[in-house]
Write an enzyme that holds these catalytic residues in place. Structure first.
Site, mmCIF file in Angstrom:
data_model
loop_
_atom_site.group_PDB
_atom_site.id
_atom_site.type_symbol
_atom_site.label_atom_id
_atom_site.label_comp_id
_atom_site.label_asym_id
_atom_site.label_seq_id
_atom_site.Cartn_x
_atom_site.Cartn_y
_atom_site.Cartn_z
ATOM 1 N N HIS A 51 0.839 -1.212 0.000
ATOM 2 C CA HIS A 51 0.000 0.000 0.000
ATOM 3 C C HIS A 51 0.863 1.247 0.000
ATOM 4 C CE1 HIS A 51 0.451 0.878 4.381
ATOM 5 N NE2 HIS A 51 0.386 -0.429 4.558
ATOM 6 N N ASP A 83 -0.026 4.436 1.378
ATOM 7 C CA ASP A 83 -0.178 5.446 2.420
ATOM 8 C C ASP A 83 0.569 5.082 3.692
ATOM 9 O OD1 ASP A 83 -2.021 3.333 2.766
ATOM 10 O OD2 ASP A 83 -3.296 4.562 4.056
ATOM 11 N N ASP A 102 6.679 0.191 6.938
ATOM 12 C CA ASP A 102 5.217 0.051 6.836
ATOM 13 C C ASP A 102 4.672 1.049 5.817
ATOM 14 O OD1 ASP A 102 2.591 -0.661 7.289
ATOM 15 O OD2 ASP A 102 2.408 0.487 9.137
ATOM 16 N N GLU A 111 -4.933 2.023 2.984
ATOM 17 C CA GLU A 111 -4.911 0.868 3.880
ATOM 18 C C GLU A 111 -4.921 1.287 5.341
ATOM 19 O OE1 GLU A 111 -3.180 -2.199 6.526
ATOM 20 O OE2 GLU A 111 -2.388 -0.200 6.053
ATOM 21 N N ASP A 147 0.381 -10.399 0.936
ATOM 22 C CA ASP A 147 0.361 -9.003 1.372
ATOM 23 C C ASP A 147 1.342 -8.840 2.535
ATOM 24 O OD1 ASP A 147 -0.377 -6.338 1.575
ATOM 25 O OD2 ASP A 147 -2.315 -6.722 2.507
#
Length: 502
Positions: free
Chosen positions: A122, A124, A154, A188, A215
């Site tokens: 992801h 964001d 992250d 996300e 993922d």
């Protein structure tokens, strides 16, 4: 005769314990062995680090549903197209933007009869407001050992790690044998409702099914469960339940306080909730498979214990419940995250509310959790209800089997890059976009190919987030091996582990 029967039973018990200690976690494994230090054929250097640092500098912050930095998301999309131009000009890779910012890529394979797989990440990140940062969280600072900043682990590391490998695939001009997709959601961190949810709906509408999905999620731990490195691959994840606790009482002037106020009653309620953990479910969940697979890595006498959970589960459950890092795996967790009350220093508030965030164990329902909270609080004046929070509540997704082709592809790649470390299925304690794709595959896995040492988990959503250069190099090489392994083994499961019937 009675003593003979008891003696025989004791001997049999010890024989079973000994046999399981030798046997558990030693299933047949077929894999390519790699040399010391791991198999990292892609030479990762300063340009790779520069690109990751540049991506960190783009402030793709999400604060709430439809409250994210839209201009930064546009900038990140432009950055990806500029830095990985071969991907977007390839004749066998197609791309489309979903919901204005999310990205979906399809990589055509030579063998169209093979079921595709999906790689996810992801775009964001969460805000970075803590004064404890020792560097600017959005400067993309690089020193001799680390790349620093929000998103370093992250998860702009996997976002760019996938893109680095895709760029090499596109530049080679050679299609992989097996087709695959890549999906990057843009929201996300606030539930994925505009990114992953819509991508999944579009793929389902097109009739796409995936052999497996990978993922972010669990990671490679060092000296956490067992000595040395261990790869934990999430086969499911916890549910998310955000509750609002509120109370209305008579307010008044601070010069004449009553014995109780809305603020004091609710403070007492959240204190009870914080200090009273939910029951653990050890011996019933994925954690049993996890420990049995790791059993050979435990030193004696713990190896005997975890190889015989059927007998020692009360002891193992007590040990895991005693540590915050392992307790989260076996129970629903509780975190009071927001408290609101009061308008003025000399006014006793008549209303108070608190937001409580639960990560729900797969063996509990929302009704179970709410009923348990009400019992703990023990005060009917405190109203407990689901919150209309920025992140929608979600029940735990189905548990994926770890005796599958997809898990073997992931496990083999982890062993290749991290020097034949043990790999085990696990419960992912956080929430990921993967939960939105459950309808597209029976085999949904959650794994971040990064080493985390004790204490490193505090950097998730916390201050001083960083990734070592060596870790990032392994991340890139991991995705290289995923594609190579998926191409090379057809649908044959390359790792088989026997069922444990003792």
């Amino acid at each position: 005769m009675k003593s003979y029967i008891i003696g025989s039973a004791v001997v049999s018990l010890f024989a079973i314990i000994a046999l399981r200690t030798v046997w558990i976690g030693t299933g047949k494994v077929e894999r390519d062995l790699c040399g010391e230090g791991g198999d990292t054929p892609i030479d990762v250097g300063s340009e790779h680090f520069r690109r990751l640092a540049a991506a960190i500098q783009i402030r793709t912050i999400s604060r709430g549903a439809d409250n994210y930095n839209k201009s930064a998301l546009v900038e990140l999309n432009e950055f990806l197209r500029r830095e990985y131009s071969n991907v977007f000009s390839s004749l066998f890779i197609t791309s489309e933007v979903i919901s204005n910012y999310s990205l979906l890529l399809k990589v055509d394979g030579e063998d169209v009869s093979l079921e595709p797989y999906l790689l996810m990440s992801h775009m964001d990140v969460v805000p970075a407001v803590s004064p404890e940062w020792t560097v600017d969280p959005f400067a993309g600072h690089i020193d001799d050992e680390f790349i620093w900043g929000r998103g370093a682990i992250d998860v702009k590391n996997t976002l760019l790690g996938i893109m680095e490998v895709l760029e090499l695939v596109a530049k080679s001009g050679q299609r992989p044998r097996r087709p695959f997709y890549v999906a990057f959601g843009h929201d996300e961190e606030v539930g994925g409702t505009h990114g992953a949810v819509r991508i999944a709906a579009l793929l389902q509408q097109r009739g796409v099914r995936f052999n497996f999905i990978l993922d972010e999620g669990m990671a490679v731990t060092e000296d956490v469960l067992v000595p040395g490195l261990t790869a934990l691959v999430g086969v499911t994840e916890k549910g998310l339940l955000t509750l609002k606790m509120s109370i209305n009482m008579t307010g008044g002037h601070s010069s004449a306080p009553r014995a109780e106020s809305a603020l004091s009653v609710l403070s007492r309620a959240v204190t009870k909730l914080s200090q009273t953990p939910h029951p653990h479910y050890f011996s019933h969940g994925v954690e049993v498979d996890m420990l049995e697979q790791l059993a050979p890595s435990f030193p004696l006498p713990m190896r005997v214990v975890v190889s015989n959970i059927w007998l020692f589960f009360p002891l193992v459950g007590w040990i895991m419940a005693d540590s915050s890092e392992t307790a989260a795996i076996i129970r629903t967790t509780t975190a009071v995250t927001i408290f609101r009350s009061g308008i003025k220093a000399n006014v006793i508030p008549g209303y108070a509310e608190a937001i409580v965030n639960h990560r729900v164990h797969p063996l509990e329902t929302f009704e179970d959790v709410i009923r348990r909270d009400q019992e703990i609080v023990g005060d009917d004046r405190v109203k407990i209800e689901e919150a209309g929070d920025d992140m929608p509540n979600s029940t735990p997704p189905p548990v994926s089997s770890w005796r599958t082709y997809g898990f073997s592809v992931i496990s083999k790649a982890a062993k290749q890059v991290f020097n034949n470390l043990p790999v085990a299925p696990a419960l992912c304690i956080g929430n990921t976009d993967a939960r939105h794709y459950s309808a597209l595959s029976d085999n949904v896995y959650r794994f971040t190919p990064t080493i985390f040492k004790p204490g490193d988990t505090k950097r998730f959503h916390g201050p001083n987030e960083r990734i070592s250069k060596d870790n990032y190099a392994r991340t890139i090489n991991f995705f290289h091996h995923i594609i190579r392994n998926a191409d090379g083994s057809g649908d044959k499961v390359t790792e088989t582990v026997p069922e444990h019937d003792l």
